[in-house]
Enzyme design. Structure first.
Site, PDB file in Angstrom:
ATOM      1  N   ASP A 175      32.995  45.872  46.854  1.00 54.93           N
ATOM      2  CA  ASP A 175      33.157  44.440  46.558  1.00 54.93           C
ATOM      3  C   ASP A 175      31.794  43.840  46.211  1.00 54.93           C
ATOM      4  OD1 ASP A 175      31.770  43.839  48.909  1.00 54.93           O
ATOM      5  OD2 ASP A 175      33.453  42.847  49.882  1.00 54.93           O
ATOM      6  N   GLU A 177      42.732  38.185  44.732  1.00 55.17           N
ATOM      7  CA  GLU A 177      42.122  39.466  45.100  1.00 55.17           C
ATOM      8  C   GLU A 177      42.272  40.495  43.990  1.00 55.17           C
ATOM      9  OE1 GLU A 177      40.286  40.333  47.641  1.00 55.17           O
ATOM     10  OE2 GLU A 177      40.606  38.676  49.028  1.00 55.17           O
TER      11      GLU A 177
END
Length: 152
Positions: free
Chosen positions: A33, A24
């Site tokens: 994202d 991540e």
């Protein structure tokens, strides 16, 4: 996280935290994202707004809490005990795709039918976001699958 809950999550959480942290990455400022969802810290999305910031300590605590919840979801939905490596792999997966997707997945159906190898192989199919195959997800799922298959 309570002491009892931490003990119950034990080794799975210890294995999953660095895995999720690596794939991540940590961002102290909110960003979008790859599919346009506001995200912060180690991939946290709940209640995140662009412009928001967190400290490193807040991000670490958020990761432990949310990943603990993901592993608890695995424990609740999987029939039968799982080794910590498999719990960690599936916890990382649930952290990334969400509890609902895991609950409806062929992966979980295979796992609960006793086809552990088939369930672990399903991880390799979850490499798309917004209809696009993402290299980062390919690498992450490969690592999760390797962990999932330990002992097979």
């Amino acid at each position: 996280m309570s002491g009892l809950k931490a003990k119950l999550l034990g080794g799975a959480l210890a294995i999953a935290v660095p895995l999720v942290g690596y794939y991540e990455g940590r961002n102290l400022a909110a960003y979008l994202d790859p599919v346009g969802i506001p995200t912060i810290c180690y991939g946290s999305t709940q209640g995140v707004k662009i412009g928001q910031t967190r400290t490193a300590e807040e991000c670490d605590a958020l990761l432990a809490t949310e990943l603990g919840e993901a592993i608890t979801t695995v424990d609740r939905l999987a029939r039968g005990p799982l080794p910590d490596t498999r719990r960690a792999a599936l916890g990382s997966f649930v952290y990334n795709v969400g509890a609902g997707a895991f609950e409806r997945s062929t992966l979980l159906r295979k796992l609960n039918a006793g086809d552990v190898a088939g369930a672990c192989a399903e991880l390799s199919r979850w490499v798309y976001a917004g209809g696009r195959k993402l290299g980062g997800l390919v690498k992450r799922r490969s690592a999760e699958r390797e962990l999932c298959e330990v002992g097979l």
